[in-house]
Design an enzyme around this catalytic site. Structure first.
Site, PDB file in Angstrom:
ATOM      1  N   ARG A 262     -45.855 -18.129 -24.701  1.00 46.82           N
ATOM      2  CA  ARG A 262     -45.452 -17.218 -25.769  1.00 46.82           C
ATOM      3  C   ARG A 262     -44.349 -17.897 -26.566  1.00 46.82           C
ATOM      4  NH1 ARG A 262     -49.569 -15.069 -25.306  1.00 46.82           N
ATOM      5  NH2 ARG A 262     -50.043 -12.887 -24.832  1.00 46.82           N
TER       6      ARG A 262
ATOM      7  N   GLU B 265     -44.640 -15.235 -35.153  1.00 42.99           N
ATOM      8  CA  GLU B 265     -46.059 -15.480 -35.445  1.00 42.99           C
ATOM      9  C   GLU B 265     -46.516 -14.453 -36.457  1.00 42.99           C
ATOM     10  OE1 GLU B 265     -48.721 -15.684 -32.085  1.00 42.99           O
ATOM     11  OE2 GLU B 265     -47.477 -17.193 -31.132  1.00 42.99           O
TER      12      GLU B 265
ATOM     13  N   HIS C 208     -52.195 -20.122 -32.508  1.00 49.92           N
ATOM     14  CA  HIS C 208     -52.456 -19.295 -31.321  1.00 49.92           C
ATOM     15  C   HIS C 208     -53.970 -19.194 -31.037  1.00 49.92           C
ATOM     16  CE1 HIS C 208     -50.467 -15.869 -28.799  1.00 49.92           C
ATOM     17  NE2 HIS C 208     -51.454 -16.437 -28.137  1.00 49.92           N
TER      18      HIS C 208
HETATM   19  C1  GLV Z   1     -53.265 -14.852 -25.629  1.00 51.93           C
HETATM   20  O1  GLV Z   1     -52.212 -15.293 -25.980  1.00 51.93           O
HETATM   21  C2  GLV Z   1     -53.434 -14.205 -24.381  1.00 51.93           C
HETATM   22  O2  GLV Z   1     -52.434 -13.790 -23.768  1.00 51.93           O
HETATM   23  O3  GLV Z   1     -54.580 -14.064 -23.947  1.00 51.93           O
END
Ligand code: GLV
Length: 332
Positions: free
Chosen positions: A240, A269, A288
């Site tokens: 994260r 983000e 991401h």
């Molecule tokens: C994406 O970031 C997830 O947590 O699946």
């Protein structure tokens, strides 16, 4: 008649399964953009289940808006830092996530970032596209070796473990720190435990972060810890964004404190196109996408839908995040 709301356009397999349930009213925010908060709060009123993304905060306000009929919130992600889990649990609402199905796909992307930053692939491609490639250059694009280097993992859970296996395949030495020591994996694969994050940072040529975002891990990688890393080291983050202090990372990359970084996640983000990090050649940022393969996103969609179908049919969901609520309700 159960009401279900999905907060985004997602692979059709999940929504189709929900629609096939006899008598269910299945609605969706049919867009690739984030649903505005006020629309979300209106849309979930009276719902029995909501299928959310990590862009939706599932907190007291969300739960109030949905109302007492709400039984399950199914996140289309393995991470669930967007959930206020104690609040869900207090209200007897089951939360679910999508672990396992995305483990290898996510580790593939983490390893792709590792190789791409080590071997300067983005810079090299830009060079070719700009017509600068004139000859074979003995001094050009000399990166860092991946094979036989030391891979330092912060977190050896499912995705960290999959990253370790990839590292071992490249004959890397794998060291790790995790609050939960995995002696079984140490014995089976020869991974080496270190008793602090700092020790991992000091020894590793590549540091890959595989920890959930919690109060303890927010800004885990701050200026002080980045300073411990080798000047030739590379930081990979697929966990994260806020696990890394972005300003401290910018300074470390700019000043040569570390060699490069590969980020799938950022803070904030989306990362604005004029963010200072994007001016740096030694920082590779992707939006991401770690779980973004066709099959894995299908599997995530199906698992999230299956979790909803289980709960609304009185069965235990496969992947709850607050199992105690499942047990309280006696679901099996
Ligand atoms: C994406 O970031 C997830 O947590 O699946």
């Amino acid at each position: 008649m159960p009401n279900v709301f999905t907060t985004r356009r997602i692979p059709e397999i999940g929504p189709n399964k929900l629609r096939e349930q006899p008598g269910w009213d299945v609605q969706q925010w049919n867009s690739d953009d984030v649903i505005p908060r006020d629309r979300l709060l209106q849309s979930i009123k009276g719902c029995d289940a909501v299928l959310t993304l990590l862009t939706e905060r599932v907190d007291a306000e969300f739960l109030d808006a949905a109302g007492p009929q709400l039984k399950v919130v199914a996140n289309l992600a393995v991470g669930f830092d967007n959930f206020d889990v104690p609040e869900l649990t207090r209200r007897g609402v089951i939360g679910t996530n999508t672990p396992d199905v995305l483990t290898d796909t996510t580790a593939d992307l983490a390893f792709a970032l590792l190789i791409a930053t080590a071997r300067m692939l983005p810079q090299a491609q830009k060079y070719v596209k700009e017509g600068k490639w004139k000859t074979w250059e003995p001094l050009g694009f000399r990166g860092q070796d991946v094979h036989h280097a030391t891979l330092g993992l912060v977190g050896l859970g499912r995705i960290g473990g999959a990253m370790a296996r990839r590292g071992a395949g490249f004959e890397m030495k794998v060291i790790y720190y995790d609050a939960y020591r995995r002696r079984d994996l140490e014995e089976q694969y020869g991974y080496e435990y270190r008793d602090s994050v700092e020790t991992v940072l000091r020894e590793a040529d590549f540091v890959s972060l595989h920890t959930p975002l919690t109060a303890e891990t927010r800004h885990l990688m701050n200026a002080e810890r980045l300073r411990i890393m080798k000047p030739t080291a590379i930081l990979i983050n697929t966990s994260r964004g806020p696990v890394v202090d972005m300003q401290a990372l910018y300074d470390a990359l700019k000043n040569g404190t570390i060699w490069a970084a590969g980020l799938d996640v950022t803070d904030p983000e989306p990362l604005p196109a004029d963010h200072p990090l994007l001016t740096l050649d030694n920082c590779l940022v992707v939006p991401h996408i770690a779980s973004a393969s066709i099959k894995t996103r299908d599997d995530m969609s199906e698992l999230a839908a299956d979790n909803i179908i289980a709960v609304l049919n009185g069965r235990a969901p496969k992947t709850p995040v607050n199992r105690e609520v499942v047990e309280q309700k006696g679901l099996r």
